[in-house]
Design a protein around this motif. Structure first.
Motif, PDB file in Angstrom:
ATOM      1  N   VAL B  89      34.773  15.858  16.856  1.00  0.00           N
ATOM      2  CA  VAL B  89      34.649  16.510  18.161  1.00  0.00           C
ATOM      3  C   VAL B  89      34.304  17.969  17.906  1.00  0.00           C
ATOM      4  O   VAL B  89      34.953  18.641  17.102  1.00  0.00           O
ATOM      5  N   TYR B  90      33.274  18.447  18.595  1.00  0.00           N
ATOM      6  CA  TYR B  90      32.861  19.841  18.454  1.00  0.00           C
ATOM      7  C   TYR B  90      33.297  20.584  19.717  1.00  0.00           C
ATOM      8  O   TYR B  90      32.898  20.238  20.829  1.00  0.00           O
ATOM      9  N   LEU B  91      34.131  21.593  19.506  1.00  0.00           N
ATOM     10  CA  LEU B  91      34.719  22.349  20.602  1.00  0.00           C
ATOM     11  C   LEU B  91      34.094  23.729  20.691  1.00  0.00           C
ATOM     12  O   LEU B  91      33.819  24.364  19.674  1.00  0.00           O
ATOM     13  N   CYS B  92      33.911  24.182  21.906  1.00  0.00           N
ATOM     14  CA  CYS B  92      33.429  25.530  22.169  1.00  0.00           C
ATOM     15  C   CYS B  92      34.509  26.264  22.965  1.00  0.00           C
ATOM     16  O   CYS B  92      35.189  25.664  23.811  1.00  0.00           O
ATOM     17  N   ALA B  93      34.683  27.544  22.686  1.00  0.00           N
ATOM     18  CA  ALA B  93      35.655  28.356  23.424  1.00  0.00           C
ATOM     19  C   ALA B  93      35.031  29.705  23.736  1.00  0.00           C
ATOM     20  O   ALA B  93      34.201  30.213  22.970  1.00  0.00           O
ATOM     21  N   SER B  94      35.438  30.301  24.841  1.00  0.00           N
ATOM     22  CA  SER B  94      34.969  31.644  25.161  1.00  0.00           C
ATOM     23  C   SER B  94      36.135  32.505  25.628  1.00  0.00           C
ATOM     24  O   SER B  94      37.159  31.995  26.094  1.00  0.00           O
ATOM     25  N   SER B  95      35.983  33.808  25.461  1.00  0.00           N
ATOM     26  CA  SER B  95      36.983  34.738  25.985  1.00  0.00           C
ATOM     27  C   SER B  95      36.270  35.954  26.552  1.00  0.00           C
ATOM     28  O   SER B  95      35.154  36.292  26.153  1.00  0.00           O
ATOM     29  N   PHE B  96      36.958  36.621  27.486  1.00  0.00           N
ATOM     30  CA  PHE B  96      36.313  37.649  28.279  1.00  0.00           C
ATOM     31  C   PHE B  96      35.924  38.864  27.472  1.00  0.00           C
ATOM     32  O   PHE B  96      34.846  39.417  27.622  1.00  0.00           O
ATOM     33  N   LEU B  97      36.829  39.281  26.603  1.00  0.00           N
ATOM     34  CA  LEU B  97      36.606  40.524  25.878  1.00  0.00           C
ATOM     35  C   LEU B  97      36.356  40.240  24.410  1.00  0.00           C
ATOM     36  O   LEU B  97      36.818  39.242  23.883  1.00  0.00           O
ATOM     37  N   PRO B  98      35.666  41.140  23.746  1.00  0.00           N
ATOM     38  CA  PRO B  98      35.558  40.970  22.292  1.00  0.00           C
ATOM     39  C   PRO B  98      36.918  41.163  21.655  1.00  0.00           C
ATOM     40  O   PRO B  98      37.775  41.851  22.180  1.00  0.00           O
ATOM     41  N   LEU B  99      37.105  40.551  20.518  1.00  0.00           N
ATOM     42  CA  LEU B  99      38.434  40.513  19.920  1.00  0.00           C
ATOM     43  C   LEU B  99      38.912  41.894  19.484  1.00  0.00           C
ATOM     44  O   LEU B  99      40.090  42.102  19.284  1.00  0.00           O
ATOM     45  N   ASP B 100      38.023  42.823  19.320  1.00  0.00           N
ATOM     46  CA  ASP B 100      38.491  44.141  18.896  1.00  0.00           C
ATOM     47  C   ASP B 100      38.791  45.063  20.080  1.00  0.00           C
ATOM     48  O   ASP B 100      39.168  46.200  19.886  1.00  0.00           O
ATOM     49  N   ARG B 101      38.639  44.561  21.287  1.00  0.00           N
ATOM     50  CA  ARG B 101      38.941  45.398  22.448  1.00  0.00           C
ATOM     51  C   ARG B 101      40.334  45.117  22.984  1.00  0.00           C
ATOM     52  O   ARG B 101      41.029  45.995  23.431  1.00  0.00           O
ATOM     53  N   ALA B 102      40.693  43.877  22.978  1.00  0.00           N
ATOM     54  CA  ALA B 102      41.995  43.522  23.543  1.00  0.00           C
ATOM     55  C   ALA B 102      42.349  42.111  23.102  1.00  0.00           C
ATOM     56  O   ALA B 102      41.499  41.352  22.696  1.00  0.00           O
ATOM     57  N   ILE B 103      43.590  41.830  23.186  1.00  0.00           N
ATOM     58  CA  ILE B 103      44.027  40.469  22.921  1.00  0.00           C
ATOM     59  C   ILE B 103      43.879  39.681  24.210  1.00  0.00           C
ATOM     60  O   ILE B 103      44.438  40.040  25.235  1.00  0.00           O
ATOM     61  N   THR B 104      43.110  38.649  24.179  1.00  0.00           N
ATOM     62  CA  THR B 104      42.841  37.897  25.384  1.00  0.00           C
ATOM     63  C   THR B 104      42.798  36.419  25.050  1.00  0.00           C
ATOM     64  O   THR B 104      42.487  36.039  23.933  1.00  0.00           O
ATOM     65  N   GLU B 105      43.109  35.595  26.003  1.00  0.00           N
ATOM     66  CA  GLU B 105      43.154  34.176  25.740  1.00  0.00           C
ATOM     67  C   GLU B 105      41.747  33.611  25.669  1.00  0.00           C
ATOM     68  O   GLU B 105      40.816  34.114  26.295  1.00  0.00           O
ATOM     69  N   ALA B 106      41.615  32.564  24.892  1.00  0.00           N
ATOM     70  CA  ALA B 106      40.360  31.844  24.789  1.00  0.00           C
ATOM     71  C   ALA B 106      40.439  30.583  25.633  1.00  0.00           C
ATOM     72  O   ALA B 106      41.478  29.933  25.703  1.00  0.00           O
ATOM     73  N   PHE B 107      39.335  30.258  26.293  1.00  0.00           N
ATOM     74  CA  PHE B 107      39.243  29.063  27.131  1.00  0.00           C
ATOM     75  C   PHE B 107      38.345  28.056  26.417  1.00  0.00           C
ATOM     76  O   PHE B 107      37.228  28.395  26.019  1.00  0.00           O
ATOM     77  N   PHE B 108      38.836  26.846  26.294  1.00  0.00           N
ATOM     78  CA  PHE B 108      38.112  25.811  25.568  1.00  0.00           C
ATOM     79  C   PHE B 108      37.447  24.821  26.511  1.00  0.00           C
ATOM     80  O   PHE B 108      37.970  24.516  27.583  1.00  0.00           O
ATOM     81  N   GLY B 109      36.293  24.309  26.078  1.00  0.00           N
ATOM     82  CA  GLY B 109      35.685  23.179  26.748  1.00  0.00           C
ATOM     83  C   GLY B 109      36.340  21.881  26.293  1.00  0.00           C
ATOM     84  O   GLY B 109      37.230  21.879  25.435  1.00  0.00           O
TER      85      GLY B 109
END
Lengths: 113, 117
Positions: B89-109
């Motif tokens: 299974v190939y999963l894709c995830a996105s998050s609002f901010l780049p990782l060096d700007r803030a800690i933010t949750e990732a949303f997965f398909g």
């Protein structure tokens, strides 16, 4: 590399609290502790994260040891829908590096009715 | 839609065939990840994009794997000359901010299940 260690599996009874442990003895000062869970046939979903202080949200609580070398995800009242694989991962603060967002094998939680 | 969308949901490929897997991240999300998940295993990191820049491709298992995100939104993972060991299974995830700007949750398909026969 900062790595985490979790038990392969745990069981819980419905309506009872569940404490899911995670060891991260090589954690660095800039590492945040994240928890995700993966329900069957779904992609992982965010549960909670923290740095030093204990954290609460509507899904769970995160208790972080004083030395930060371990943490515990607490589900206050397990339901059948909480049956999933739970992943504890470390994500460094600051510029992206090659250790970000790496998953381990996780803990498979079984909830018995 | 409001979430991360992946297509196709299922793909059966004959060994040696090329495949392309698509990920539509949440609109406006800067960070995008690809993972490979074998049966019974945790997701294995493949690659990371910040907008259109591929900042980390250290997890791509071979030069048969290629990912792109040319306009900083939709991403495609391409696998050339598929082998049976690519079945996963190939999963894709996105998050609002780049990782060096803030800690933010990732949303997965929900992932694309690839079976190579």
């Amino acid at each position: 590399d900062a790595k985490t260690t979790q038990p392969n599996s745990m069981e819980s009874n419905e309506e009872e609290p569940v404490h899911l442990p995670c060891n991260h003895s090589t954690i660095s000062g800039t590492d945040y502790i994240h928890w995700y869970r993966q329900l069957p046939s779904q992609g992982p979903e965010y549960v909670i994260h923290g740095l030093t202080s204990n954290v609460n949200n509507r899904m769970a609580s995160l208790a972080i040891a004083e030395d930060r070398k371990s943490s515990t995800l607490i589900l206050h009242r397990a339901t059948l829908r909480d049956a999933a694989v739970y992943y504890c991962i470390l994500s460094p603060r600051g510029p992206y590096n090659n250790n970000d967002m790496r998953f381990g094998a996780g803990t498979r939680l079984t909830v018995k009715p | 839609g409001a979430g991360v969308s992946q297509s196709p949901r299922y793909k059966v490929a004959k060994r040696g065939q090329d495949v392309a897997l698509r990920c539509d991240p949440i609109s406006g999300h800067v960070s995008l990840f690809w993972y490979q998940q074998a049966l019974g295993q945790g997701p294995e990191f493949l690659t990371y994009f910040q907008n259109e820049a591929q900042l980390d491709k250290s997890g791509l298992p071979s030069d048969r794997f290629f990912a792109e995100r040319p306009e900083g939104s939709v991403s495609t993972l391409k696998i050339q000359r598929t082998q049976q060991e690519d079945s996963a299974v190939y999963l894709c995830a996105s998050s609002f901010l780049p990782l060096d700007r803030a800690i933010t949750e990732a949303f997965f398909g929900q992932g694309t299940r690839l079976t190579v026969v």
